[in-house]
Design a protein around this motif. Structure first.
Motif, PDB file in Angstrom:
ATOM      1  N   ARG A 302       0.814  -1.219   0.000  1.00 19.77           N
ATOM      2  CA  ARG A 302       0.000   0.000   0.000  1.00 19.77           C
ATOM      3  C   ARG A 302       0.851   1.274   0.000  1.00 19.77           C
ATOM      4  O   ARG A 302       0.361   2.335  -0.359  1.00 19.77           O
ATOM      5  CB  ARG A 302      -0.882   0.018   1.247  1.00 19.77           C
ATOM      6  CG  ARG A 302      -2.048  -0.948   1.169  1.00 19.77           C
ATOM      7  CD  ARG A 302      -2.797  -0.939   2.496  1.00 19.77           C
ATOM      8  NE  ARG A 302      -4.092  -1.587   2.360  1.00 19.77           N
ATOM      9  CZ  ARG A 302      -4.959  -1.700   3.361  1.00 19.77           C
ATOM     10  NH1 ARG A 302      -4.664  -1.205   4.551  1.00 19.77           N
ATOM     11  NH2 ARG A 302      -6.129  -2.289   3.167  1.00 19.77           N
ATOM     12  N   GLU A 303       2.101   1.179   0.421  1.00 22.54           N
ATOM     13  CA  GLU A 303       2.929   2.382   0.580  1.00 22.54           C
ATOM     14  C   GLU A 303       3.519   2.863  -0.746  1.00 22.54           C
ATOM     15  O   GLU A 303       3.555   2.140  -1.727  1.00 22.54           O
ATOM     16  CB  GLU A 303       4.111   2.102   1.535  1.00 22.54           C
ATOM     17  CG  GLU A 303       3.709   1.830   2.961  1.00 22.54           C
ATOM     18  CD  GLU A 303       3.349   0.376   3.183  1.00 22.54           C
ATOM     19  OE1 GLU A 303       3.471  -0.445   2.239  1.00 22.54           O
ATOM     20  OE2 GLU A 303       2.916   0.053   4.310  1.00 22.54           O
ATOM     21  N   THR A 304       4.038   4.099  -0.706  1.00 23.50           N
ATOM     22  CA  THR A 304       4.831   4.650  -1.807  1.00 23.50           C
ATOM     23  C   THR A 304       6.288   4.662  -1.352  1.00 23.50           C
ATOM     24  O   THR A 304       6.587   5.078  -0.230  1.00 23.50           O
ATOM     25  CB  THR A 304       4.344   6.066  -2.143  1.00 23.50           C
ATOM     26  OG1 THR A 304       2.986   5.970  -2.596  1.00 23.50           O
ATOM     27  CG2 THR A 304       5.193   6.709  -3.229  1.00 23.50           C
ATOM     28  N   PHE A 305       7.176   4.193  -2.208  1.00 21.92           N
ATOM     29  CA  PHE A 305       8.584   4.042  -1.849  1.00 21.92           C
ATOM     30  C   PHE A 305       9.413   5.102  -2.558  1.00 21.92           C
ATOM     31  O   PHE A 305       9.227   5.350  -3.757  1.00 21.92           O
ATOM     32  CB  PHE A 305       9.065   2.633  -2.220  1.00 21.92           C
ATOM     33  CG  PHE A 305       8.271   1.570  -1.517  1.00 21.92           C
ATOM     34  CD1 PHE A 305       8.637   1.128  -0.247  1.00 21.92           C
ATOM     35  CD2 PHE A 305       7.113   1.044  -2.094  1.00 21.92           C
ATOM     36  CE1 PHE A 305       7.884   0.182   0.420  1.00 21.92           C
ATOM     37  CE2 PHE A 305       6.347   0.093  -1.429  1.00 21.92           C
ATOM     38  CZ  PHE A 305       6.732  -0.338  -0.163  1.00 21.92           C
ATOM     39  N   VAL A 306      10.335   5.723  -1.814  1.00 22.67           N
ATOM     40  CA  VAL A 306      11.161   6.780  -2.412  1.00 22.67           C
ATOM     41  C   VAL A 306      12.636   6.539  -2.078  1.00 22.67           C
ATOM     42  O   VAL A 306      12.973   6.105  -0.976  1.00 22.67           O
ATOM     43  CB  VAL A 306      10.680   8.185  -1.959  1.00 22.67           C
ATOM     44  CG1 VAL A 306      10.768   8.369  -0.459  1.00 22.67           C
ATOM     45  CG2 VAL A 306      11.458   9.279  -2.666  1.00 22.67           C
ATOM     46  N   GLY A 307      13.478   6.787  -3.059  1.00 23.17           N
ATOM     47  CA  GLY A 307      14.916   6.626  -2.851  1.00 23.17           C
ATOM     48  C   GLY A 307      15.688   7.444  -3.870  1.00 23.17           C
ATOM     49  O   GLY A 307      15.102   8.250  -4.602  1.00 23.17           O
ATOM     50  N   ARG A 308      17.019   7.236  -3.927  1.00 19.60           N
ATOM     51  CA  ARG A 308      17.905   7.999  -4.828  1.00 19.60           C
ATOM     52  C   ARG A 308      17.692   9.508  -4.646  1.00 19.60           C
ATOM     53  O   ARG A 308      17.784  10.276  -5.612  1.00 19.60           O
ATOM     54  CB  ARG A 308      17.664   7.610  -6.300  1.00 19.60           C
ATOM     55  CG  ARG A 308      17.912   6.144  -6.679  1.00 19.60           C
ATOM     56  CD  ARG A 308      19.360   5.712  -6.622  1.00 19.60           C
ATOM     57  NE  ARG A 308      20.297   6.733  -7.028  1.00 19.60           N
ATOM     58  CZ  ARG A 308      20.607   7.056  -8.284  1.00 19.60           C
ATOM     59  NH1 ARG A 308      20.090   6.369  -9.273  1.00 19.60           N
ATOM     60  NH2 ARG A 308      21.458   8.017  -8.563  1.00 19.60           N
ATOM     61  N   VAL A 309      17.380   9.930  -3.418  1.00 20.70           N
ATOM     62  CA  VAL A 309      17.168  11.364  -3.166  1.00 20.70           C
ATOM     63  C   VAL A 309      18.541  12.022  -3.199  1.00 20.70           C
ATOM     64  O   VAL A 309      19.453  11.604  -2.480  1.00 20.70           O
ATOM     65  CB  VAL A 309      16.484  11.607  -1.798  1.00 20.70           C
ATOM     66  CG1 VAL A 309      16.172  13.091  -1.618  1.00 20.70           C
ATOM     67  CG2 VAL A 309      15.214  10.769  -1.675  1.00 20.70           C
ATOM     68  N   ARG A 310      18.697  13.031  -4.048  1.00 20.97           N
ATOM     69  CA  ARG A 310      20.033  13.617  -4.218  1.00 20.97           C
ATOM     70  C   ARG A 310      19.951  15.053  -4.700  1.00 20.97           C
ATOM     71  O   ARG A 310      18.995  15.436  -5.375  1.00 20.97           O
ATOM     72  CB  ARG A 310      20.848  12.759  -5.197  1.00 20.97           C
ATOM     73  CG  ARG A 310      20.214  12.626  -6.569  1.00 20.97           C
ATOM     74  CD  ARG A 310      20.767  11.399  -7.286  1.00 20.97           C
ATOM     75  NE  ARG A 310      20.427  11.401  -8.707  1.00 20.97           N
ATOM     76  CZ  ARG A 310      19.251  10.995  -9.203  1.00 20.97           C
ATOM     77  NH1 ARG A 310      18.280  10.577  -8.407  1.00 20.97           N
ATOM     78  NH2 ARG A 310      19.039  11.016 -10.500  1.00 20.97           N
ATOM     79  N   PRO A 311      20.966  15.848  -4.329  1.00 23.50           N
ATOM     80  CA  PRO A 311      20.936  17.259  -4.716  1.00 23.50           C
ATOM     81  C   PRO A 311      21.340  17.435  -6.170  1.00 23.50           C
ATOM     82  O   PRO A 311      22.109  16.625  -6.712  1.00 23.50           O
ATOM     83  CB  PRO A 311      22.000  17.889  -3.802  1.00 23.50           C
ATOM     84  CG  PRO A 311      22.960  16.774  -3.515  1.00 23.50           C
ATOM     85  CD  PRO A 311      22.157  15.497  -3.527  1.00 23.50           C
ATOM     86  N   ASP A 312      20.808  18.468  -6.789  1.00 19.97           N
ATOM     87  CA  ASP A 312      21.300  18.894  -8.107  1.00 19.97           C
ATOM     88  C   ASP A 312      22.469  19.856  -7.816  1.00 19.97           C
ATOM     89  O   ASP A 312      22.241  20.980  -7.376  1.00 19.97           O
ATOM     90  CB  ASP A 312      20.172  19.606  -8.866  1.00 19.97           C
ATOM     91  CG  ASP A 312      20.646  20.192 -10.188  1.00 19.97           C
ATOM     92  OD1 ASP A 312      21.846  20.033 -10.503  1.00 19.97           O
ATOM     93  OD2 ASP A 312      19.828  20.803 -10.894  1.00 19.97           O
ATOM     94  N   TYR A 313      23.673  19.399  -8.026  1.00 25.01           N
ATOM     95  CA  TYR A 313      24.854  20.221  -7.693  1.00 25.01           C
ATOM     96  C   TYR A 313      24.937  21.500  -8.535  1.00 25.01           C
ATOM     97  O   TYR A 313      25.655  22.421  -8.214  1.00 25.01           O
ATOM     98  CB  TYR A 313      26.136  19.408  -7.885  1.00 25.01           C
ATOM     99  CG  TYR A 313      26.318  18.289  -6.881  1.00 25.01           C
ATOM    100  CD1 TYR A 313      26.175  18.528  -5.508  1.00 25.01           C
ATOM    101  CD2 TYR A 313      26.640  17.003  -7.288  1.00 25.01           C
ATOM    102  CE1 TYR A 313      26.345  17.500  -4.584  1.00 25.01           C
ATOM    103  CE2 TYR A 313      26.815  15.976  -6.379  1.00 25.01           C
ATOM    104  CZ  TYR A 313      26.666  16.227  -5.029  1.00 25.01           C
ATOM    105  OH  TYR A 313      26.832  15.216  -4.124  1.00 25.01           O
TER     106      TYR A 313
END
Ligand code: A2P
Ligand code: 11C
Length: 358
Positions: A302-313
């Motif tokens: 049921r959940e939403t999964f998030v990853g690869r969170v990263r800044p735009d340098y």
């Protein structure tokens, strides 16, 4: 109080999940009616271990029904939901038929549950690709403000329904066997040409808009996001643009989301924490151990999964992330049943004196 519930489109890819999510929900169900077209009348499905015979949908099918969960295509909703509301049933509609009407709340419970209080008989469930993106963006917006969102989707074939899913499986087998394929449905039933989906990518979901540039799926991601987050489908406060692509997988949409926040001091860790703390979102982000969301792992959840969170340098205050969710569950059946659970909890399963049916 117990509720008489009808599921319209009960034999479809979303409808069968609506049955399952309702079985697992906290809603006190007195009876369940399973409705589809004449093609499926007489088919026997199960609800909580009991056989239920599928019936052809008629206006009178809604006599005595308190709550309708509907996912049988926009034209079917337009035809039958007014009949259901007239008979006193509150409808949670998974199609795009009523989403953009200002009298109809468009709801993701984690984001704008309060909009349910103004319902006039019909509540719209957003598009699957919109829901999983917005459930992640909302906590970021609340803490840091949002200026712009650029999304590219990698959408599973089940979004186009059970028949499209059958087409993908058949084509895949044909390609593996060295046989010719004969596409009849994808990219979309509503357009003239059909293309092979197996071992291919199709940058068309739904028909093209009259501007000749964007598809309707892309249009929905832009305007539904604004209606849900800003209560105005044309709001300019957050700029949104989208590219929607169909990929040859069965279930769970993936999305590459680029976003720019207003608060330039926001750090990547703060952005991650905001999402990790949000209801319905699971952070799967540990690159040292190759942990990131994957479609086959999101299937059935049921959940939403998030990853690869990263800044735009190259651009301060801007970030990239990868978002995955089961398009048939949070994107459709679970969000609808979750709305129904909130309606029950807040004593909102009643049609008001000024119903709105379009
Ligand atoms: P049926 O199985 O009888 O065709 P999907 O999204 O997977 O394509 O499923 C669509 C759902 O909507 C199915 O349950 C389908 O029933 C139902 N449906 C399609 N057209 C109608 C209609 N005119 N009246 C009622 N249900 C319909
Ligand atoms: C797809 N997102 O993947 C679509 C399906 O407006 O509810 C859902 C269409 C909608 O094809």
């Amino acid at each position: 109080k117990e509720f008489n519930v009808a599921i319209l489109g009960a034999t479809g890819a979303v409808g069968t999940r609506m049955i399952q999510q309702l079985e697992q929900s906290t809603i006190p169900v007195k009876s369940v009616k399973l409705l589809a077209s004449a093609r499926s009348a007489g088919k026997v499905l199960q609800f909580r271990g009991q056989d239920v015979t599928v019936e052809e949908t008629m206006p009178d099918s809604f006599n005595g029904i308190d709550l309708v969960l509907s996912s049988a295509g926009g034209s079917t909703s337009k035809k039958f939901l007014p009949e259901a509301v007239k008979r006193g049933a509150v409808c949670v509609d998974n199609t795009s038929a009523y989403r953009m009407e200002k009298e109809v709340p468009l709801v993701i419970p984690e984001v704008n549950e309060k909009a349910l209080y103004n319902h006039r008989g019909i509540i719209a469930n957003p598009n699957c690709s919109t829901i999983q993106m917005v459930v992640c963006l909302e906590p970021i917006y609340k803490q840091f403000g949002l200026k712009q969102v650029i999304v590219s989707t990698y959408q599973a074939v089940s979004g186009a329904g059970q028949s499209a899913l059958n087409e993908l499986m058949e084509e895949s087998q044909q390609v593996l066997n060295g046989e010719p394929t004969d596409p009849k449905i994808l990219p979309t039933k509503g357009d003239k040409k059909h293309y092979q989906m197996a071992f291919n990518l199709l940058p068309q979901i739904d028909v093209f808009e009259s501007d000749g540039y964007y598809t309707h799926e892309e249009w929905k991601m832009i305007h539904e996001t604004k209606k849900i987050m800003l209560d105005d489908m044309d709001a300019k406060d957050i700029k949104v643009t989208a590219t929607c692509v169909r990929v040859p997988i069965r279930i769970a949409h993936g999305e590459s989301v680029y976003f720019e926040v207003a608060d330039k001091t926001a750090t990547t860790d703060q952005i991650k924490t905001a999402m990790a703390d949000a209801d319905g979102v699971v952070l799967q982000d540990d690159t040292a151990h190759q942990i990131y969301p994957q479609s086959i792992e999101a299937e059935g959840k049921r959940e939403t999964f998030v990853g690869r969170v990263r800044p735009d340098y190259e651009n301060e205050g801007a970030f990239n992330m990868w978002v995955v969710s089961d398009n048939l569950l949070k994107g459709a059946a679970w969000n609808a049943v979750q709305i129904a659970e909130r309606l029950v909890a807040d004593d909102l399963v009643r049609v008001p004196e000024n119903p709105y049916v379009g």
